[in-house]
Design a protein around this motif. Sequence first.
Motif, PDB file in Angstrom:
ATOM      1  N   LEU A 160       0.883  -1.155   0.000  1.00 11.52           N
ATOM      2  CA  LEU A 160       0.000   0.000   0.000  1.00 11.52           C
ATOM      3  C   LEU A 160       0.922   1.206   0.000  1.00 11.52           C
ATOM      4  N   LEU A 161       0.920   1.955  -1.066  1.00 14.83           N
ATOM      5  CA  LEU A 161       1.788   3.117  -1.191  1.00 14.83           C
ATOM      6  C   LEU A 161       0.913   4.354  -1.285  1.00 14.83           C
ATOM      7  N   SER A 162       1.129   5.303  -0.389  1.00 18.03           N
ATOM      8  CA  SER A 162       0.388   6.559  -0.395  1.00 18.03           C
ATOM      9  C   SER A 162       1.370   7.708  -0.515  1.00 18.03           C
ATOM     10  N   TRP A 178       1.528  12.102  -0.927  1.00 20.45           N
ATOM     11  CA  TRP A 178       0.768  13.338  -0.811  1.00 20.45           C
ATOM     12  C   TRP A 178       1.089  14.245  -1.987  1.00 20.45           C
ATOM     13  N   THR A 206      -4.253  12.646  -1.513  1.00 15.94           N
ATOM     14  CA  THR A 206      -3.410  11.463  -1.514  1.00 15.94           C
ATOM     15  C   THR A 206      -3.592  10.705  -2.817  1.00 15.94           C
ATOM     16  N   ARG A 241      -2.623   6.955  -4.451  1.00 20.34           N
ATOM     17  CA  ARG A 241      -2.318   5.647  -3.870  1.00 20.34           C
ATOM     18  C   ARG A 241      -2.084   4.599  -4.936  1.00 20.34           C
ATOM     19  N   ILE A 242      -1.276   3.630  -4.554  1.00 23.52           N
ATOM     20  CA  ILE A 242      -1.103   2.401  -5.324  1.00 23.52           C
ATOM     21  C   ILE A 242      -1.267   1.260  -4.321  1.00 23.52           C
ATOM     22  N   ASP A 243      -2.313   0.488  -4.474  1.00 23.56           N
ATOM     23  CA  ASP A 243      -2.595  -0.655  -3.613  1.00 23.56           C
ATOM     24  C   ASP A 243      -2.542  -1.912  -4.477  1.00 23.56           C
TER      25      ASP A 243
END
Length: 112
Positions: free
Chosen positions: A42-44, A46, A53, A55-57
């Motif tokens: 899980l990459l968040s 800003w 945000t 994101r890459i999940d």
Amino acid sequence: MAKNIKSDIKISIELDENRVPEKMAWTARDGGVANEEAKAMLLSLWDPNQKETVRIDLWTKDMPVDEMQQFFHQVLVGMTDSFKRATNDEKMADTMKDFTDYFAEHLNLKEK
């Protein structure tokens, strides 16, 4: 003037013919990590311009549900700790901790 240092973190994703992740690995040479297997991320990040945000999940198709539950619990615990350090808001951090405890109890993760 101090010299800026650049450090890279590399994430490699191997996809099947339907573009579903089959394998993941990451490398962070400064941290002594080279091509370590991962099953989920899980990459968040800003975005200061959009004030939101991005994101890459991702998770591999063979990630078991019980491990995914444990993964999410550990991410939530880590976010709680980071929130407390970043904001010094102990009251909200305590509320978040209550939720992570509830989450673990509801999914029977305390025993694992």
